[in-house]
Design a protein around this motif. Structure first.
Motif, mmCIF file in Angstrom:
data_model
loop_
_atom_site.group_PDB
_atom_site.id
_atom_site.type_symbol
_atom_site.label_atom_id
_atom_site.label_comp_id
_atom_site.label_asym_id
_atom_site.label_seq_id
_atom_site.Cartn_x
_atom_site.Cartn_y
_atom_site.Cartn_z
ATOM 1 N N ASN A 190 14.591 -2.081 -7.965
ATOM 2 C CA ASN A 190 13.653 -2.113 -6.614
ATOM 3 C C ASN A 190 12.399 -2.324 -6.953
ATOM 4 O O ASN A 190 11.506 -2.374 -5.908
ATOM 5 C CB ASN A 190 13.981 -0.909 -5.930
ATOM 6 C CG ASN A 190 15.527 -0.765 -5.460
ATOM 7 O OD1 ASN A 190 16.151 -1.711 -5.005
ATOM 8 N ND2 ASN A 190 15.960 0.428 -5.708
ATOM 9 N N GLU A 191 11.814 -2.516 -8.237
ATOM 10 C CA GLU A 191 10.326 -2.787 -8.278
ATOM 11 C C GLU A 191 9.439 -1.717 -7.819
ATOM 12 O O GLU A 191 8.666 -2.133 -7.332
ATOM 13 C CB GLU A 191 10.151 -4.129 -8.076
ATOM 14 C CG GLU A 191 11.063 -5.060 -8.962
ATOM 15 C CD GLU A 191 10.759 -6.820 -8.832
ATOM 16 O OE1 GLU A 191 9.695 -6.875 -7.732
ATOM 17 O OE2 GLU A 191 11.306 -7.428 -9.392
ATOM 18 N N LEU A 201 4.686 -0.466 -12.787
ATOM 19 C CA LEU A 201 6.004 0.045 -12.896
ATOM 20 C C LEU A 201 5.766 1.189 -14.259
ATOM 21 O O LEU A 201 5.404 0.659 -15.202
ATOM 22 C CB LEU A 201 7.097 -0.747 -12.965
ATOM 23 C CG LEU A 201 7.866 -1.454 -11.595
ATOM 24 C CD1 LEU A 201 6.689 -2.313 -10.974
ATOM 25 C CD2 LEU A 201 8.952 -2.524 -12.281
ATOM 26 N N ARG A 228 11.681 -10.157 -15.682
ATOM 27 C CA ARG A 228 12.695 -9.401 -15.024
ATOM 28 C C ARG A 228 14.049 -9.071 -15.803
ATOM 29 O O ARG A 228 14.576 -7.958 -15.971
ATOM 30 C CB ARG A 228 13.026 -9.801 -13.655
ATOM 31 C CG ARG A 228 11.875 -9.708 -12.508
ATOM 32 C CD ARG A 228 12.556 -10.340 -11.082
ATOM 33 N NE ARG A 228 11.498 -9.743 -10.231
ATOM 34 C CZ ARG A 228 10.716 -10.687 -9.580
ATOM 35 N NH1 ARG A 228 11.021 -11.939 -9.940
ATOM 36 N NH2 ARG A 228 9.907 -10.422 -8.476
ATOM 37 N N LEU A 243 5.882 -9.965 -12.796
ATOM 38 C CA LEU A 243 7.373 -9.994 -12.887
ATOM 39 C C LEU A 243 7.965 -11.259 -12.506
ATOM 40 O O LEU A 243 8.821 -11.933 -12.969
ATOM 41 C CB LEU A 243 8.023 -8.922 -11.957
ATOM 42 C CG LEU A 243 7.872 -7.383 -12.381
ATOM 43 C CD1 LEU A 243 8.175 -6.530 -11.325
ATOM 44 C CD2 LEU A 243 8.904 -7.400 -13.665
ATOM 45 N N ILE A 295 13.571 -0.217 -11.853
ATOM 46 C CA ILE A 295 13.676 -1.730 -12.320
ATOM 47 C C ILE A 295 14.074 -2.603 -11.220
ATOM 48 O O ILE A 295 13.882 -3.643 -10.770
ATOM 49 C CB ILE A 295 14.336 -1.727 -13.540
ATOM 50 C CG1 ILE A 295 13.544 -1.005 -14.563
ATOM 51 C CG2 ILE A 295 14.815 -3.318 -13.927
ATOM 52 C CD1 ILE A 295 14.392 -1.088 -15.942
ATOM 53 N N PRO A 318 6.794 0.941 -7.762
ATOM 54 C CA PRO A 318 5.585 0.926 -8.293
ATOM 55 C C PRO A 318 5.178 2.629 -8.529
ATOM 56 O O PRO A 318 5.782 3.470 -7.734
ATOM 57 C CB PRO A 318 4.507 0.569 -7.357
ATOM 58 C CG PRO A 318 4.822 0.649 -6.008
ATOM 59 C CD PRO A 318 6.355 0.549 -6.221
ATOM 60 N N LEU A 357 13.797 -6.336 -18.649
ATOM 61 C CA LEU A 357 13.871 -4.915 -18.148
ATOM 62 C C LEU A 357 15.205 -4.520 -17.524
ATOM 63 O O LEU A 357 15.431 -3.463 -18.032
ATOM 64 C CB LEU A 357 12.782 -4.757 -16.756
ATOM 65 C CG LEU A 357 11.420 -5.114 -16.890
ATOM 66 C CD1 LEU A 357 10.753 -4.828 -15.625
ATOM 67 C CD2 LEU A 357 10.782 -4.193 -18.018
ATOM 68 N N LYS A 358 15.874 -5.492 -17.218
ATOM 69 C CA LYS A 358 17.298 -5.141 -17.047
ATOM 70 C C LYS A 358 17.986 -4.942 -18.429
ATOM 71 O O LYS A 358 19.041 -4.226 -18.514
ATOM 72 C CB LYS A 358 17.997 -6.354 -16.318
ATOM 73 C CG LYS A 358 17.408 -6.326 -14.889
ATOM 74 C CD LYS A 358 18.197 -7.475 -14.218
ATOM 75 C CE LYS A 358 17.440 -7.701 -12.566
ATOM 76 N NZ LYS A 358 18.027 -8.964 -11.906
ATOM 77 N N ASP A 418 1.901 -8.315 -20.530
ATOM 78 C CA ASP A 418 2.806 -7.788 -19.637
ATOM 79 C C ASP A 418 3.211 -6.252 -19.522
ATOM 80 O O ASP A 418 3.513 -5.696 -18.407
ATOM 81 C CB ASP A 418 4.024 -8.603 -19.348
ATOM 82 C CG ASP A 418 3.417 -10.057 -19.563
ATOM 83 O OD1 ASP A 418 2.761 -10.580 -18.635
ATOM 84 O OD2 ASP A 418 4.111 -10.673 -20.616
ATOM 85 N N LYS A 444 3.299 -4.809 -15.496
ATOM 86 C CA LYS A 444 2.655 -5.343 -14.108
ATOM 87 C C LYS A 444 3.589 -5.805 -13.411
ATOM 88 O O LYS A 444 4.156 -6.761 -13.669
ATOM 89 C CB LYS A 444 1.471 -6.060 -14.795
ATOM 90 C CG LYS A 444 0.509 -5.605 -15.653
ATOM 91 C CD LYS A 444 -0.419 -6.438 -16.305
ATOM 92 C CE LYS A 444 -1.647 -5.612 -17.037
ATOM 93 N NZ LYS A 444 -2.289 -6.698 -17.818
ATOM 94 N N LYS A 445 3.595 -5.163 -12.134
ATOM 95 C CA LYS A 445 4.362 -6.036 -10.851
ATOM 96 C C LYS A 445 3.875 -7.374 -10.629
ATOM 97 O O LYS A 445 4.571 -8.216 -10.483
ATOM 98 C CB LYS A 445 4.291 -5.096 -9.688
ATOM 99 C CG LYS A 445 5.305 -5.471 -8.638
ATOM 100 C CD LYS A 445 5.381 -4.570 -7.691
ATOM 101 C CE LYS A 445 6.462 -4.719 -6.552
ATOM 102 N NZ LYS A 445 6.705 -4.250 -5.461
#
Length: 348
Positions: A338-339, A110, A300, A293, A336, A341, A303-304, A85, A289-290
């Protein structure tokens, strides 16, 4: 040497359901996987540990230290449960790597800068207290400085002001982002400073420029220590005249055993790397990789957690990360949230 988070087994645990990362319904892997840079590895493992601490029911992520280049190949090989991922990277993704991702259906991606690092040069506590320049390092390590085979055996052969001790440098392999950064930030600068014809060559014949400026000698003077930065520290303890190359976090972690070596009169310190005065400063990234997610539980949130911990007073900095400037971190946080790319046209 690959290192995996000790909390988990090396093999992926699959749920046996439809592969959501490939566009289906339920996920077929319920744990996060990451590959890539040995420099970024310890920071990603801290986030993995926090994820488990916050949610005991979550599966422990699998974090592997493969080197940036090798990790990019794994990351860009495809989407779905069989593919990682996250790619930890101690340099920016190359346009050619993104093209491989696209060819294999990986995208959008991302790009998140998580902080800054420095390529640290180090020596034993009992070492000769070297002070080097990019030109010294180029003349010592390049396979063909000035277009001629490298015959330098001692540092004095490189620069009369340096001691007459053997050149012995322990550093990362060609698959490492640290090696790429060494080539770009140090060797190329030293090459172009010592050879007036080198810089124009970058435009007229990029392959010849690369061979002249960044190809490292293979006669035993430079020792490939693999993706094991701790091994380099051990080598320096057994060879007081040796020089080691690794990320700043490993220098900070081992200041009881080694000293930083000044480059162009600047020591590799937190502040010097943060303000860019140290010649070996470089950004650190993770790529995600979007498509994964929504497919991989906790990705998700992972990442936060990264964004919550990469600030100046956070645990990642305490572990050796250099906090990026606030505008950079704010941009990464927006990516992160707003995802957003990566725009591949920005890559070289």
């Amino acid at each position: 040497m690959n290192r995996s988070l000790p909390l988990i087994a090396a093999a992926l645990t699959l749920a046996g359901c439809q592969d959501q990362a490939n566009g289906g319904g339920a996920g077929s892997r319920d744990q996060i996987t990451a590959v890539g840079s040995s420099t970024v590895y310890p920071f990603t493992t801290i986030i993995a540990e926090q994820l488990i601490a916050n949610d005991p029911d979550a599966k422990a992520p699998v974090i592997e230290s493969t080197g940036t280049g090798a990790g990019m190949k794994l990351f860009c090989a495809g989407v779905g449960a069989a593919h990682p991922d996250i790619e930890d990277a101690s340099r920016r993704m190359k346009a050619s790597e993104y093209a491989a991702c696209e060819k294999n259906g990986v995208g959008p991606v991302l790009e998140i800068q998580v902080g800054i690092d420095g390529i640290a040069f180090a020596e034993s506590k009992s070492g000769p207290k070297m002070r080097l320049t990019p030109t010294d390092l180029y003349k010592a390590l390049a396979a063909s400085p000035g277009g001629k085979p490298n015959t330098a055996r001692t540092w004095r052969d490189v620069n009369p002001a340096l001691p007459a001790i053997p050149i012995q440098v322990y550093g990362p392999p060609s698959t490492s982002g640290t090696r790429d950064a060494l080539a770009e930030l140090i060797l190329t600068k030293g090459c172009e400073a010592s050879d007036p014809a080198a810089k124009p060559l970058a435009k007229t014949d990029p392959d010849a420029h690369k061979a002249l400026c960044t190809r490292v000698r293979e006669d035993g003077v430079y020792v490939d220590a693999g993706e094991n930065d701790n091994l380099i520290v051990q080598k320096l303890q057994s060879n007081p005249n040796g020089i080691g190359i690794f990320g700043y976090s490993y220098l900070e972690e081992n200041l009881n055993a080694v000293n930083g070596v000044a480059i162009s009169g600047v020591l590799p310190t937190y502040d010097a790397i943060a303000d860019g005065s140290y010649p070996g400063s470089r950004p650190l990234y993770i790529y995600v990789k979007k498509a994964h997610l929504a497919a991989i539980p906790g990705l998700r949130t992972f990442l936060k957690l990264y964004a919550a911990n990469w600030g100046r007073g956070g645990p990642l900095v305490k572990r050796g990360l250099i906090a990026a400037p606030e505008p950079v971190l704010a941009r990464s946080a927006r990516i992160i949230a707003n995802e957003i790319p990566l725009d591949a046209s920005e890559l070289n």
